[in-house]
Design a protein around this motif. Structure first.
Motif, PDB file in Angstrom:
ATOM      1  N   LEU A  55       0.867  -1.176   0.000  1.00  0.00           N
ATOM      2  CA  LEU A  55       0.000   0.000   0.000  1.00  0.00           C
ATOM      3  C   LEU A  55       0.900   1.221   0.000  1.00  0.00           C
ATOM      4  O   LEU A  55       1.671   1.441   0.939  1.00  0.00           O
ATOM      5  CB  LEU A  55      -0.901   0.005   1.236  1.00  0.00           C
ATOM      6  CG  LEU A  55      -2.213  -0.765   1.154  1.00  0.00           C
ATOM      7  CD1 LEU A  55      -2.915  -0.714   2.506  1.00  0.00           C
ATOM      8  CD2 LEU A  55      -3.122  -0.195   0.073  1.00  0.00           C
ATOM      9  N   ALA A  56       0.832   2.004  -1.046  1.00  0.00           N
ATOM     10  CA  ALA A  56       1.742   3.142  -1.182  1.00  0.00           C
ATOM     11  C   ALA A  56       1.225   4.337  -0.390  1.00  0.00           C
ATOM     12  O   ALA A  56       0.028   4.484  -0.144  1.00  0.00           O
ATOM     13  CB  ALA A  56       1.897   3.520  -2.650  1.00  0.00           C
ATOM     14  N   SER A  57       2.148   5.192   0.000  1.00  0.00           N
ATOM     15  CA  SER A  57       1.794   6.388   0.751  1.00  0.00           C
ATOM     16  C   SER A  57       1.189   7.438  -0.164  1.00  0.00           C
ATOM     17  O   SER A  57       1.719   7.744  -1.235  1.00  0.00           O
ATOM     18  CB  SER A  57       3.047   6.962   1.421  1.00  0.00           C
ATOM     19  OG  SER A  57       2.803   8.256   1.926  1.00  0.00           O
ATOM     20  N   GLU A  58       0.053   7.983   0.253  1.00  0.00           N
ATOM     21  CA  GLU A  58      -0.570   9.083  -0.492  1.00  0.00           C
ATOM     22  C   GLU A  58       0.287  10.339  -0.417  1.00  0.00           C
ATOM     23  O   GLU A  58       0.224  11.212  -1.276  1.00  0.00           O
ATOM     24  CB  GLU A  58      -1.969   9.374   0.061  1.00  0.00           C
ATOM     25  CG  GLU A  58      -3.046   8.440  -0.467  1.00  0.00           C
ATOM     26  CD  GLU A  58      -3.627   8.922  -1.771  1.00  0.00           C
ATOM     27  OE1 GLU A  58      -2.943   9.667  -2.486  1.00  0.00           O
ATOM     28  OE2 GLU A  58      -4.759   8.530  -2.098  1.00  0.00           O
ATOM     29  N   GLY A  59       1.072  10.440   0.644  1.00  0.00           N
ATOM     30  CA  GLY A  59       1.845  11.659   0.845  1.00  0.00           C
ATOM     31  C   GLY A  59       3.124  11.731   0.043  1.00  0.00           C
ATOM     32  O   GLY A  59       3.707  12.803  -0.103  1.00  0.00           O
ATOM     33  N   GLN A  60       3.590  10.596  -0.475  1.00  0.00           N
ATOM     34  CA  GLN A  60       4.851  10.607  -1.213  1.00  0.00           C
ATOM     35  C   GLN A  60       4.665  11.255  -2.578  1.00  0.00           C
ATOM     36  O   GLN A  60       3.658  11.046  -3.253  1.00  0.00           O
ATOM     37  CB  GLN A  60       5.396   9.191  -1.392  1.00  0.00           C
ATOM     38  CG  GLN A  60       6.757   9.170  -2.091  1.00  0.00           C
ATOM     39  CD  GLN A  60       7.360   7.780  -2.127  1.00  0.00           C
ATOM     40  OE1 GLN A  60       6.853   6.852  -1.503  1.00  0.00           O
ATOM     41  NE2 GLN A  60       8.447   7.618  -2.858  1.00  0.00           N
ATOM     42  N   ARG A  61       5.643  12.041  -2.987  1.00  0.00           N
ATOM     43  CA  ARG A  61       5.594  12.703  -4.289  1.00  0.00           C
ATOM     44  C   ARG A  61       6.373  11.862  -5.293  1.00  0.00           C
ATOM     45  O   ARG A  61       7.583  11.698  -5.174  1.00  0.00           O
ATOM     46  CB  ARG A  61       6.182  14.108  -4.193  1.00  0.00           C
ATOM     47  CG  ARG A  61       5.404  15.025  -3.266  1.00  0.00           C
ATOM     48  CD  ARG A  61       6.154  16.306  -2.987  1.00  0.00           C
ATOM     49  NE  ARG A  61       6.366  17.081  -4.193  1.00  0.00           N
ATOM     50  CZ  ARG A  61       7.106  18.195  -4.249  1.00  0.00           C
ATOM     51  NH1 ARG A  61       7.707  18.634  -3.153  1.00  0.00           N
ATOM     52  NH2 ARG A  61       7.242  18.856  -5.382  1.00  0.00           N
ATOM     53  N   TYR A  62       5.654  11.335  -6.258  1.00  0.00           N
ATOM     54  CA  TYR A  62       6.286  10.499  -7.272  1.00  0.00           C
ATOM     55  C   TYR A  62       6.615  11.375  -8.473  1.00  0.00           C
ATOM     56  O   TYR A  62       5.889  11.409  -9.470  1.00  0.00           O
ATOM     57  CB  TYR A  62       5.359   9.342  -7.647  1.00  0.00           C
ATOM     58  CG  TYR A  62       5.096   8.412  -6.490  1.00  0.00           C
ATOM     59  CD1 TYR A  62       6.032   7.448  -6.124  1.00  0.00           C
ATOM     60  CD2 TYR A  62       3.931   8.518  -5.747  1.00  0.00           C
ATOM     61  CE1 TYR A  62       5.810   6.606  -5.051  1.00  0.00           C
ATOM     62  CE2 TYR A  62       3.699   7.672  -4.668  1.00  0.00           C
ATOM     63  CZ  TYR A  62       4.637   6.724  -4.326  1.00  0.00           C
ATOM     64  OH  TYR A  62       4.412   5.888  -3.259  1.00  0.00           O
ATOM     65  N   VAL A  72       9.193   3.226  -5.577  1.00  0.00           N
ATOM     66  CA  VAL A  72       8.149   2.831  -4.646  1.00  0.00           C
ATOM     67  C   VAL A  72       8.710   2.773  -3.231  1.00  0.00           C
ATOM     68  O   VAL A  72       9.778   2.193  -2.998  1.00  0.00           O
ATOM     69  CB  VAL A  72       7.553   1.467  -5.042  1.00  0.00           C
ATOM     70  CG1 VAL A  72       6.684   0.893  -3.925  1.00  0.00           C
ATOM     71  CG2 VAL A  72       6.745   1.593  -6.324  1.00  0.00           C
ATOM     72  N   ASP A  73       8.013   3.399  -2.295  1.00  0.00           N
ATOM     73  CA  ASP A  73       8.371   3.328  -0.883  1.00  0.00           C
ATOM     74  C   ASP A  73       7.967   1.947  -0.368  1.00  0.00           C
ATOM     75  O   ASP A  73       6.775   1.614  -0.311  1.00  0.00           O
ATOM     76  CB  ASP A  73       7.648   4.424  -0.103  1.00  0.00           C
ATOM     77  CG  ASP A  73       8.001   4.429   1.372  1.00  0.00           C
ATOM     78  OD1 ASP A  73       8.805   3.574   1.800  1.00  0.00           O
ATOM     79  OD2 ASP A  73       7.469   5.283   2.107  1.00  0.00           O
ATOM     80  N   GLU A  74       8.932   1.137   0.016  1.00  0.00           N
ATOM     81  CA  GLU A  74       8.659  -0.247   0.395  1.00  0.00           C
ATOM     82  C   GLU A  74       8.180  -0.388   1.834  1.00  0.00           C
ATOM     83  O   GLU A  74       7.944  -1.505   2.305  1.00  0.00           O
ATOM     84  CB  GLU A  74       9.919  -1.091   0.177  1.00  0.00           C
ATOM     85  CG  GLU A  74      10.411  -1.078  -1.270  1.00  0.00           C
ATOM     86  CD  GLU A  74      11.667  -1.896  -1.467  1.00  0.00           C
ATOM     87  OE1 GLU A  74      12.020  -2.669  -0.552  1.00  0.00           O
ATOM     88  OE2 GLU A  74      12.302  -1.774  -2.531  1.00  0.00           O
ATOM     89  N   ALA A  75       8.012   0.742   2.541  1.00  0.00           N
ATOM     90  CA  ALA A  75       7.645   0.670   3.954  1.00  0.00           C
ATOM     91  C   ALA A  75       6.154   0.426   4.179  1.00  0.00           C
ATOM     92  O   ALA A  75       5.730   0.142   5.297  1.00  0.00           O
ATOM     93  CB  ALA A  75       8.049   1.965   4.659  1.00  0.00           C
ATOM     94  N   GLY A  76       5.340   0.528   3.132  1.00  0.00           N
ATOM     95  CA  GLY A  76       3.900   0.353   3.293  1.00  0.00           C
ATOM     96  C   GLY A  76       3.521  -1.075   3.623  1.00  0.00           C
ATOM     97  O   GLY A  76       4.314  -2.021   3.455  1.00  0.00           O
ATOM     98  N   ALA A  77       2.280  -1.253   4.103  1.00  0.00           N
ATOM     99  CA  ALA A  77       1.780  -2.585   4.422  1.00  0.00           C
ATOM    100  C   ALA A  77       1.800  -3.461   3.181  1.00  0.00           C
ATOM    101  O   ALA A  77       1.416  -3.023   2.089  1.00  0.00           O
ATOM    102  CB  ALA A  77       0.369  -2.485   4.988  1.00  0.00           C
ATOM    103  N   GLU A  78       2.251  -4.700   3.347  1.00  0.00           N
ATOM    104  CA  GLU A  78       2.359  -5.596   2.209  1.00  0.00           C
ATOM    105  C   GLU A  78       0.987  -6.145   1.838  1.00  0.00           C
ATOM    106  O   GLU A  78       0.131  -6.372   2.695  1.00  0.00           O
ATOM    107  CB  GLU A  78       3.317  -6.744   2.544  1.00  0.00           C
ATOM    108  CG  GLU A  78       3.719  -7.569   1.340  1.00  0.00           C
ATOM    109  CD  GLU A  78       4.921  -8.466   1.609  1.00  0.00           C
ATOM    110  OE1 GLU A  78       5.119  -9.427   0.852  1.00  0.00           O
ATOM    111  OE2 GLU A  78       5.657  -8.194   2.588  1.00  0.00           O
ATOM    112  N   LEU A  79       0.787  -6.363   0.529  1.00  0.00           N
ATOM    113  CA  LEU A  79      -0.476  -6.875   0.017  1.00  0.00           C
ATOM    114  C   LEU A  79      -0.291  -8.273  -0.552  1.00  0.00           C
ATOM    115  O   LEU A  79       0.740  -8.563  -1.180  1.00  0.00           O
ATOM    116  CB  LEU A  79      -1.022  -5.966  -1.089  1.00  0.00           C
ATOM    117  CG  LEU A  79      -1.417  -4.542  -0.698  1.00  0.00           C
ATOM    118  CD1 LEU A  79      -1.775  -3.748  -1.946  1.00  0.00           C
ATOM    119  CD2 LEU A  79      -2.591  -4.558   0.262  1.00  0.00           C
ATOM    120  N   ALA A  80      -1.280  -9.118  -0.333  1.00  0.00           N
ATOM    121  CA  ALA A  80      -1.322 -10.406  -1.005  1.00  0.00           C
ATOM    122  C   ALA A  80      -2.085 -10.238  -2.308  1.00  0.00           C
ATOM    123  O   ALA A  80      -3.032  -9.451  -2.388  1.00  0.00           O
ATOM    124  CB  ALA A  80      -2.011 -11.446  -0.120  1.00  0.00           C
TER     125      ALA A  80
END
Length: 368
Positions: A55-62, A72-80
């Motif tokens: 789940l990517a951060s809404e706050g990050q500026r891509y 991609v910021d890898e710190a977000g919750a992982e998804l199956a």
């Protein structure tokens, strides 16, 4: 009493394992900026370079910061990955798995292998989730330039002289390959068969430069395409599926002009610096512009594309049009060529994003 409907949930998926990871992030950043939040409930999903979904951060500026490309910021919750139609499971360390609210449509701003090539489209088909863009076959053929050119040529569209070099041929029959390139004629452009954004492309002017050019392309793909260089202006045309049963729409053609020290339209010219200019409409005769649009629509139909595409041409001094390639998920920042062509044709970028989502919602999943 009027029943208030839930907003359509759109998952914007980006990143991925290919060398175009950063380009995908740039496109997703632009989509996330303009998507109508009153109309859509947006879930940004990043695919890390190792293939993990988060789940990517809404706050990050891509976006590009100087010459630093986003990731991609890898710190977000992982998804199956989806196991039930429309569903994704959130995996948080120390907590039980929870199901993410059903996703109505996916906007896969994905480029290159493991995303643009039919793989993510196949996954979404199996999960019964609608998505923006072409289906499995069109995406796979559009990604593999060798098969793309075969399909385009079979449809009667003009493609340039080229040859395909497999991993086995380069390893075991290198002399024959070099002899074949001699017969094709120098200079040639050497590129990965299944990559985009001008990654891994170089120009070989003679035998002495060929081997290094092939090895450079093989860093991205063991399958290599070698094209005879065509002297001509670079003309682009975007194609968009119509809502309903009307034929696809085509944008006004534009011309790509590359300045600086770039000998051709390479990665740095596309994404770093200000060495590329798009002139739209292109300064070409009206009858040539109509021919470009007609050929672009035919290429779109030949591959069985859906949603959008961008078709690239060479226009030679003798007045010949040669179709170079079709992109089923072209660069998609607001400054990319296809969105610029649509803006110049009267369809602003936010409206283009909305149109693509509506097209995906209107299209059934599965065989069609």
């Amino acid at each position: 009493m009027e029943v208030q409907r839930e907003p359509v949930r759109v998952a914007v998926i980006f990143g991925g394992r290919s060398s175009e990871h950063a380009v995908s992030c740039l496109g997703a950043g632009s989509v996330l900026k303009v998507i109508d939040r009153a109309k859509y409930d947006v879930v940004p999903i990043g695919i890390a370079k190792d293939g993990r979904w988060v789940l990517a951060s809404e706050g990050q500026r891509y976006e590009l910061e100087g010459t630093v490309l986003p990731t991609v910021d890898e710190a977000g919750a992982e998804l199956a990955l989806p196991s039930t139609p429309g569903g994704l499971t959130v995996l948080t360390p120390g907590s039980p798995p929870r199901v993410l609210t059903k996703v109505d449509v996916v906007f896969p701003v994905m480029h290159g292998p493991f995303g643009e090539d039919g793989t993510i489209q196949g996954l979404l088909e199996m999960a019964g989730i609608r998505y923006v863009g072409s289906g499995v076959l069109a995406s796979a053929v559009g990604m593999d330039k060798a098969f793309m050119k075969m399909v385009l040529a079979q449809a009667g569209l003009p493609v340039g002289p080229h040859l395909v070099v497999s991993e086995r041929a380069w390893r075991l029959e290198r002399k024959r390959v070099v002899d074949d390139v001699d017969e094709l004629g120098y200079p040639v452009f050497v590129k990965p068969a299944r990559a985009g954004s001008s990654q891994g492309i170089s120009k070989a002017r003679d035998r002495g430069e060929l081997e290094a050019a092939v090895e450079h392309a093989r860093e991205h793909d063991p399958k290599v395409l070698i094209e005879k260089a065509i002297v001509g202006r670079e003309i682009e045309c975007a194609v968009l599926e119509s809502l309903g049963d009307d034929p696809p729409e085509t944008s006004i053609p534009g011309e790509v002009l590359v300045g600086g020290d770039h000998e051709f339209y390479d990665f740095d010219a596309k994404y770093i610096g200000e060495d590329m200019t798009l002139v739209a409409p292109a300064d070409i005769p009206a009858e040539v512009a109509e021919q470009v649009r007609g050929m672009a629509a035919r290429a779109f139909a030949a591959l069985g594309c859906e949603g959008l595409s961008r078709v690239d041409f060479f226009y030679t001094d003798s007045g010949e049009l040669i179709l170079n390639e079709i992109n089923t998920m072209p660069g998609f920042t607001d400054a990319s060529i296809a969105p610029q062509l649509w803006a110049a044709s009267g369809l602003p970028y936010p409206d283009l994003v909305d149109r693509l989502i509506q097209l995906a919602l209107d299209r059934p999943s599965g065989l069609r």
